[in-house]
Design an enzyme around this catalytic site. Structure first.
Site, PDB file in Angstrom:
ATOM      1  CE  LYS A  84       1.276 -18.191  -1.627  1.00 48.87           C
ATOM      2  NZ  LYS A  84       0.530 -19.433  -1.332  1.00 48.87           N
ATOM      3  CE1 TYR A 123      -3.369  -2.632  -0.019  1.00 49.59           C
ATOM      4  CE2 TYR A 123      -3.699  -2.324   2.331  1.00 49.59           C
ATOM      5  CZ  TYR A 123      -4.029  -2.962   1.145  1.00 49.59           C
ATOM      6  OH  TYR A 123      -5.015  -3.914   1.131  1.00 49.59           O
ATOM      7  CG  ASP A 133      -2.251 -20.108   0.299  1.00 46.42           C
ATOM      8  OD1 ASP A 133      -1.490 -20.035   1.271  1.00 46.42           O
ATOM      9  OD2 ASP A 133      -1.933 -20.690  -0.765  1.00 46.42           O
TER      10      ASP A 133
END
Length: 356
Positions: free
Chosen positions: A192, A143, A224
């Site tokens: 991740k 962001y 995930d």
């Protein structure tokens, strides 16, 4: 007698309505626990654009920095959706986080006993009252990374960059470990790392910081899998720490496990006492001014403010207990079920005050 200075950023849509009810509850709490509160208002978001031409005026930053804490309603709405990205209300929200150095976002996902039936998750999966704390890094990552557009093989392309430095990871990890020490001494770090280099650095750094907290059980989970496990077995989690974008997504998922996004508070902290407290829901302009908004997330944000910024833990406990008591009989439209009494935004604020 302690006196606290609070800056109110009521914002857009239902923001003013829900903040007004939270202030009413804070005033009642101050009376009960023998402290006083002075308020100052400032502009942020769409209302700031309308009044000053920018989503985050310098005056707002100065007022927030001079206060003990900040209470925010919500920002944004269709009225400003066509503005360029750097001029939209949400840019003001990112800006105030950066200006105040608010790098740690705490988002509790709590199911109050009377609201268990509102959760889409089966009772046998939830078990007892669910209480998960998600610690989201707030001022780094994708962001805030470099972004842009260019032409590639005659086609328009765009990119956003995910990048974290070691100091950014260290400070959010310590916040999470400190919280875990005060709760059940269990921390899940979500990344991740099987794909992203930034996540590999994240994991390496969290493991190193864990040596400072030998009592905390640390485990790692890919994002995930975490999204799946939050639905499959949410009871396995206590404190979760993760990056900006992953935390944004997972905390919204966790909010629905709790039954309603209208019930969940959040705290954005700087490492010191100054914090910004807000409900995690949006400005809901479609219901603004109708007295049907749910103020409980904002009221519970006040409880978090009392606990994390103002050192008034007993007052925070009292607000949370009052909310739980009111929910045994009363509901706003978003959490209404047969057998309960439906009330509006203002009445809900009054009921929490009475319960206090």
């Amino acid at each position: 007698m302690e006196n606290y200075k609070i800056t109110l950023l009521k914002g857009d849509g239902i923001g003013p309505e829900i903040v007004n009810q939270a202030v009413k509850v804070l005033d009642k709490t101050a009376e009960k626990f023998n402290f006083t509160v002075d308020y100052d208002e400032a502009l942020l978001g769409g209302c700031a654009i309308d009044a000053t031409g920018v989503p985050l005026p310098d005056e707002t930053v100065e007022k927030c920095k001079a206060s003990d804490s900040v209470l925010l309603g919500a920002v944004g709405g269709p009225k400003w959706d066509k503005l360029p990205g750097d001029q939209r209300p949400e840019k003001g929200l990112l800006g105030i986080r950066g200006a105040l150095g608010l790098f740690a976002n705490l988002r509790p996902s709590v199911i109050f006993g009377p609201l268990k039936s509102a959760s889409p998750i089966k009772d046998d999966i939830i078990g007892g009252n669910l209480d998960i704390m998600i610690v989201r890094e707030l001022t780094g990552g994708i962001y805030f990374g470099e972004r842009g557009r260019k032409t590639v093989d005659s086609n328009e392309a765009a990119w956003d960059t995910e990048m974290y430095s070691v100091p950014e990871i260290e400070r959010i990890a310590r916040v999470a470990f400190d919280l875990a020490m005060k709760r059940n001494k269990k921390l899940t770090s979500v990344d991740k790392a099987n794909v992203l280099e930034s996540s590999r650095l994240w994991r390496e750094t969290v493991i190193r910081i864990s040596k400072e907290y030998p009592e905390v059980e640390l485990n790692h989970m890919y994002v995930d899998n975490c999204a799946m496990q939050l639905v499959r077995n949410p009871r396995q989690f206590d404190v979760i720490v993760t990056s900006n974008i992953f935390g944004d997504i997972l905390s919204d998922e966790a909010s629905m496990i709790a039954g309603s996004i209208g019930m969940l508070a959040s705290a954005s902290l700087s490492g010191g006492k100054l914090g910004l407290y807000e409900p995690i829901h949006g400005s809901a302009p479609d219901i603004a001014g109708q007295d049907i908004a749910n103020p409980l997330a904002t009221i519970l944000s006040v409880a978090m403010m009392l606990r994390y910024s103002l050192n008034q833990g007993a007052a925070a406990d009292a607000i949370e207990a009052a909310v739980a008591k009111v929910l045994e009989k009363y509901r706003t439209p978003d959490i209404y079920e047969d057998g309960f009494e439906k009330v509006g935004c203002e009445k809900m604020g009054d009921l929490v005050c009475e319960a206090l």
